[in-house]
Design an enzyme around this catalytic site. Structure first.
Site, PDB file in Angstrom:
ATOM      1  N   TYR A 143      21.569  -6.870  24.113  1.00  0.00           N
ATOM      2  CA  TYR A 143      22.562  -7.108  25.155  1.00  0.00           C
ATOM      3  C   TYR A 143      21.898  -7.578  26.442  1.00  0.00           C
ATOM      4  CZ  TYR A 143      25.818  -5.978  28.936  1.00  0.00           C
ATOM      5  OH  TYR A 143      26.585  -6.028  30.065  1.00  0.00           O
ATOM      6  N   TRP A 168      27.774   0.275  34.947  1.00  0.00           N
ATOM      7  CA  TRP A 168      28.653   1.427  34.733  1.00  0.00           C
ATOM      8  C   TRP A 168      30.096   1.100  35.144  1.00  0.00           C
ATOM      9  CZ3 TRP A 168      25.879   6.640  36.210  1.00  0.00           C
ATOM     10  CH2 TRP A 168      24.574   6.642  35.690  1.00  0.00           C
TER      11      TRP A 168
END
Length: 302
Positions: A143, A168
């Protein structure tokens, strides 16, 4: 400005479209899904145009951008399933790297600005010093590598670009850590959450405001953007979520990343230096605790 927004079925694209609508700025939403319907302050947003566009198809991208007559691209679409990327690296790369390259080439051809959203995963996660925008890439997993490749594509092809590294992420339109914790609390009395990965959350509602603020300027470059506030672990975040939601029936047990055993390596250090936002004259995002309070209040009403 007339902006094309990719990935409007996701958390960030959804909120960016709503922010554009709120300010009466023309926007065109795109995604693989055939229908887009957002929500702004509890009201469905159905007035913004929508077109289906496959970012992995160069012709679909070229037609979508040119035919809509936009003069700015806000590229929110991404492969974000971090563990799944380890199993399907080329599928992830097709979206995050090649899809971004397809958009960047059309922006280069038309000489229009582009905004790309990257991640703390482009760094190696070592140490405790907050990462600065100029720090070198050293991703730990597929990723992160593909998101770094997307950054390179933008930097090599687009003269007028914004790269915003975020971390996040949570928003109303999609899956995220907060929703996962609250759902698990319905049928669990104990939850194991890692306590050795440190960073700060990003609320897409707050981020969308800054995105549009930036898009209306020519202050191009690479920025680190998360909500303000102290750096925390995922364990700390989980405890704050349950406290804000008024849930006292769940015991959160801190564990190490090794003990948790996820498929993809996560950065231990996701601290981001956000000072460039203020230096450039933009208003920083509110404290993450304030964002969490507002977000949980919205979830309770849904």
């Amino acid at each position: 400005m007339k902006a094309l927004v990719t990935g409007v079925a996701g958390q960030l694209g959804h909120d960016v479209m709503n922010e554009l609508a709120k300010r009466n700025i023309a926007g065109v939403g795109t995604d693989l899904k055939e229908v887009y319907s957002g929500v702004m302050d509890g009201t469905p947003v159905t007035t913004m145009p929508y077109i289906p566009m496959d970012i992995t198809d160069p012709e679909s991208v070229r037609k979508g951008i040119i035919d809509t007559g936009v003069d700015f691209v806000i590229h929110c679409a991404a492969w974000t399933a971090v563990d799944k990327a380890e199993e399907m690296p080329e599928a992830c790369r097709k979206v995050n790297a090649y899809g971004t390259l397809n958009i960047a080439k059309v922006c280069e051809e038309l000489d229009i600005p582009m905004m790309y959203f990257s991640t703390d995963y482009v760094f190696n996660g070592n140490g405790t010093r907050p990462w600065e925008p100029e720090d070198a890439y050293e991703p730990l997993d597929v990723y992160g590598q593909t998101k770094a490749e997307g950054e390179v594509a933008v930097r090599e092809h687009v003269k007028k670009f914004f790269i915003l590294r975020i971390a996040w992420v949570f928003g109303v339109n999609g899956k995220n850590f907060i929703k996962t914790m609250l759902n698990l609390a319905k049928n669990h009395t104990t939850l194991r959450v890692v306590n050795d990965q440190i960073g700060t959350p990003t609320y897409t509602y707050d981020l969308a405001r800054l995105v549009v603020d930036m898009a209306l300027t020519d202050k191009y470059g690479i920025y680190h953007v998360t909500n303000e506030g102290d750096y925390i672990s995922w364990y700390d975040f989980a405890c704050a979520i349950f406290k804000e939601a008024g849930i006292s029936t769940v015991e959160v047990i801190p564990v190490t990343s090794e003990e948790y055993g996820a498929a993809a390596k996560r950065p231990y250090n996701s601290r981001m230096d956000r000072s460039k936002i203020v230096k450039a004259g933009f208003e920083p995002l509110p404290d993450w605790r304030d964002a969490l309070r507002r977000y949980v209040a919205i979830l309770k009403e849904m």
